[in-house]
Scaffold this motif. Structure first.
Motif, mmCIF file in Angstrom:
data_model
loop_
_atom_site.group_PDB
_atom_site.id
_atom_site.type_symbol
_atom_site.label_atom_id
_atom_site.label_comp_id
_atom_site.label_asym_id
_atom_site.label_seq_id
_atom_site.Cartn_x
_atom_site.Cartn_y
_atom_site.Cartn_z
ATOM 1 N N SER A 131 -7.112 25.158 20.127
ATOM 2 C CA SER A 131 -8.380 25.802 19.800
ATOM 3 C C SER A 131 -9.168 24.907 18.858
ATOM 4 O O SER A 131 -8.674 23.891 18.365
ATOM 5 N N ASP A 132 -10.411 25.316 18.618
ATOM 6 C CA ASP A 132 -11.279 24.560 17.702
ATOM 7 C C ASP A 132 -11.456 25.298 16.371
ATOM 8 O O ASP A 132 -12.421 25.063 15.647
ATOM 9 N N HIS A 133 -10.503 26.172 16.020
ATOM 10 C CA HIS A 133 -10.628 26.991 14.813
ATOM 11 C C HIS A 133 -10.715 26.165 13.544
ATOM 12 O O HIS A 133 -11.318 26.589 12.559
ATOM 13 N N PHE A 134 -10.108 24.989 13.538
ATOM 14 C CA PHE A 134 -10.026 24.219 12.302
ATOM 15 C C PHE A 134 -10.975 23.022 12.267
ATOM 16 O O PHE A 134 -10.982 22.279 11.293
ATOM 17 N N PHE A 135 -11.748 22.831 13.338
ATOM 18 C CA PHE A 135 -12.582 21.630 13.397
ATOM 19 C C PHE A 135 -13.641 21.595 12.305
ATOM 20 O O PHE A 135 -14.059 20.520 11.869
ATOM 21 N N HIS A 136 -14.098 22.779 11.845
ATOM 22 C CA HIS A 136 -15.131 22.777 10.815
ATOM 23 C C HIS A 136 -14.621 22.205 9.495
ATOM 24 O O HIS A 136 -15.411 21.808 8.635
ATOM 25 N N LEU A 137 -13.297 22.125 9.360
ATOM 26 C CA LEU A 137 -12.723 21.543 8.144
ATOM 27 C C LEU A 137 -12.749 20.016 8.178
ATOM 28 O O LEU A 137 -12.522 19.369 7.154
ATOM 29 N N LEU A 138 -13.019 19.431 9.342
ATOM 30 C CA LEU A 138 -12.899 17.984 9.508
ATOM 31 C C LEU A 138 -14.234 17.259 9.497
ATOM 32 O O LEU A 138 -14.337 16.123 9.962
ATOM 33 N N SER A 139 -15.270 17.892 8.961
ATOM 34 C CA SER A 139 -16.595 17.294 9.005
ATOM 35 C C SER A 139 -16.666 15.953 8.288
ATOM 36 O O SER A 139 -17.522 15.110 8.609
ATOM 37 N N VAL A 197 -9.589 22.923 24.341
ATOM 38 C CA VAL A 197 -10.864 23.212 23.683
ATOM 39 C C VAL A 197 -12.016 22.948 24.652
ATOM 40 O O VAL A 197 -12.004 21.974 25.395
ATOM 41 N N SER A 198 -13.008 23.837 24.641
ATOM 42 C CA SER A 198 -14.137 23.684 25.552
ATOM 43 C C SER A 198 -15.101 22.596 25.122
ATOM 44 O O SER A 198 -15.775 21.972 25.942
ATOM 45 N N PHE A 258 -8.998 24.124 35.317
ATOM 46 C CA PHE A 258 -10.243 24.757 34.906
ATOM 47 C C PHE A 258 -10.793 25.575 36.063
ATOM 48 O O PHE A 258 -10.347 25.464 37.209
ATOM 49 N N ASP A 259 -11.769 26.407 35.758
ATOM 50 C CA ASP A 259 -12.425 27.256 36.745
ATOM 51 C C ASP A 259 -13.471 26.426 37.476
ATOM 52 O O ASP A 259 -14.581 26.230 36.987
ATOM 53 N N ALA A 260 -13.075 25.891 38.624
ATOM 54 C CA ALA A 260 -13.980 25.029 39.382
ATOM 55 C C ALA A 260 -14.952 25.870 40.199
ATOM 56 O O ALA A 260 -14.883 25.942 41.415
ATOM 57 N N SER A 261 -15.878 26.512 39.515
ATOM 58 C CA SER A 261 -16.765 27.464 40.181
ATOM 59 C C SER A 261 -18.091 26.854 40.610
ATOM 60 O O SER A 261 -18.857 27.492 41.317
#
Length: 499
Positions: free
Chosen positions: A116-124, A143-144, A186-189
């Motif tokens: 997930s990207d939950h912690f990415f804001h800590l890596l600015s 992660v999207s 992934f959802d190849a839609s």
């Protein structure tokens, strides 16, 4: 300390053994394994570096790295299981000094999972254009967004699993020239995402294994020119999605592919690939498709004819196909059957065959089974499952005559007609068959006789599993079989004591 412990290869073998015997399948056992290896790291200077490399080689999530930051340590390890990702909400990003703490062990990491990207804001504070995991070999990216993906784009990356397709995919396959294993789910839609996928795959040069949604023909043609490629799996995620139409302009030959599998909702895609490709080294073939009529099922097996005229006849050992039809194009005719099995006679090296068609009866009788077994002398696992709305014509007599031709058969699953219980009880026993799944289209009338037959001819079978039908009768068969085996063991014990 013994000098042998100073040899790096020997010490690494010890670390692997410690990790293996603890079998860290649960959270507590995993923690114990890490504590044991950490203890080795503090034993002496000679043990420190290899132990730390081993300890940090595989990391799940970014939290262990963030746990190296003094300010965050207590939040991560003492916040309780209920908080999980929520501990990072409202937390200030890392400072420059804390970024050094975060990256303290980043160079040791070989395998990393980013769920997930939950912690990415800590890596600015960390420059996003710079790779900070220089020795990373395996990356699972769920992660999207690709904003922070550059942090993980090591030139040593060999294995990559992605759960989203965007323009960053081209960046990955371009920058990571050593990439050997690529998995994309992934959802190849949309047509755009499928086109981007195919274009990105065409940039790969050293792939060994590939798992992804359906590709266009240009990508297939490119894959046939990669000599290192050995495994290809086509997986569709979204039900009833439409794979790209293959505009086939030439014939492709996959010289070294040994394993090929499809799980798609359009049999036409499989047919097109199989009819216009050669797989002379193929050992394993799996196909799973849906929304098929009886005519389409027949066409799918006819599409195997190029394989039957190639070296795959001498190499194919495992064949699995599952056909289910629950969609709007389903065409069912009661009692319908198709002759799938003769299409596979040419594959004389088969060891595993799983054939499942849930909307039609797979025609099989005593003569056809005998012919099949005579063509498959190396068979070890045979599972044939069709519709339950048509009576089976394979009897115990025909079955036992056929399996004599496959002395290494150990697993059998099929429908059978239990009405004929008259067999030759002097028949040679089959001593390798130990797992049997039987079912019938009518109740078992004489459960004791069926149990006696199995006891006499299949001595390694302790219980008969059943699909879904007539469970009461098969339970009775198993009860009789248990009694027969118990009586035989008692007689053996009595004979032993008499000696």
């Amino acid at each position: 300390m013994h000098q042998a412990l100073l040899v790096p290869d020997i010490f690494l073998e010890i670390l692997s053994h410690v990790n293996h015997i603890l079998n860290p399948s649960s959270t507590s056992e995993k923690a114990l394994a890490r504590k044991s290896i950490a203890a080795l790291a503090t034993t002496c200077r000679s043990f420190h570096e290899p132990s730390m490399d081993f300890l940090w080689a595989k990391v799940d999530q970014l939290e262990p790295l963030l746990g190296c930051v003094t300010r965050l340590h207590s939040l991560i390890y003492f916040s309780g299981p209920m908080r999980q990702y929520s501990w990072s909400k409202g937390i200030e990003p890392l400072s420059a000094q804390e970024a050094h703490q975060f990256l303290r062990h980043s160079a040791r990491i070989r395998s990393l999972n980013v769920p997930s990207d939950h912690f990415f804001h800590l890596l600015s504070v960390v420059p996003i254009e710079k790779c900070v995991f220089p020795r990373l070999q395996s990356l699972t990216w769920r992660v999207s967004t690709g904003k922070y993906l550059n942090l993980f784009m090591s030139h040593t990356l060999r294995r990559c699993s992605l759960y989203e397709v965007n323009e960053d995919l081209k960046s990955i396959v371009t920058r990571c020239a050593a990439l050997q294993h690529l998995s994309i789910t992934f959802d190849a839609s949309t047509a755009e995402s499928l086109s981007l996928l195919s274009d990105s795959v065409r940039l790969c040069k050293q792939l060994s294994t590939l798992s992804c949604p359906a590709l266009d023909w240009a990508a297939w043609k490119h894959l046939s020119n990669i000599p290192t490629l050995v495994r290809v799996a086509i997986r569709e995620v979204q039900c009833y999605s439409s794979p790209p139409r293959l505009r086939i302009v030439s014939f492709s030959k996959f010289l070294n592919v040994t394993a090929l599998s499809f799980r798609v909702y359009s049999a036409a895609y499989i047919v097109a690939v199989m009819q216009h490709s050669q797989f002379p080294s193929l050992v394993e073939l799996k196909m799973e498709t849906d929304l098929m009529s009886l005519a389409e099922a027949e066409g799918l097996f006819c599409a195997l004819s190029p394989l039957s005229h190639s070296k795959a006849c001498q190499t194919l050992q495992q064949f699995e196909i599952t056909i289910t039809s629950f969609g709007p194009r389903f065409e069912y005719h009661q009692g319908s059957s198709f002759t799938a099995i003769p299409h596979l006679f040419c594959f004389t090296q088969l060891q595993t065959l799983r054939l499942v068609c849930r909307f039609s009866y797979i025609y099989l009788d005593n003569d056809l089974l005998l012919q099949a077994m005579s063509n498959w002398p190396h068979m070890r696992t045979l599972e044939i499952e069709g519709s339950s709305l048509h009576p089976s014509t394979v009897t115990f007599r025909g079955l036992f005559k056929a399996i004599r031709l496959c002395p290494r058969l150990h697993t059998l699953r099929m429908f059978i007609d239990p009405a004929d219980t008259k067999i030759d009880f002097n028949q040679k026993r089959h001593t390798s068959l130990n797992t049997v799944d039987f079912d019938t289209f009518s109740p078992v009338s004489d459960t004791a006789a069926v149990a006696q037959i199995i006891f006499d001819v299949l001595p390694c079978v302790d219980q008969v599993n059943r699909f879904t039908m007539h469970t009461k009768e098969w339970d009775e068969v198993n009860t009789h079989l248990t009694s027969l085996k118990a009586a035989a063991e008692y007689r053996c014990e009595q004979a032993y004591f008499e000696l």
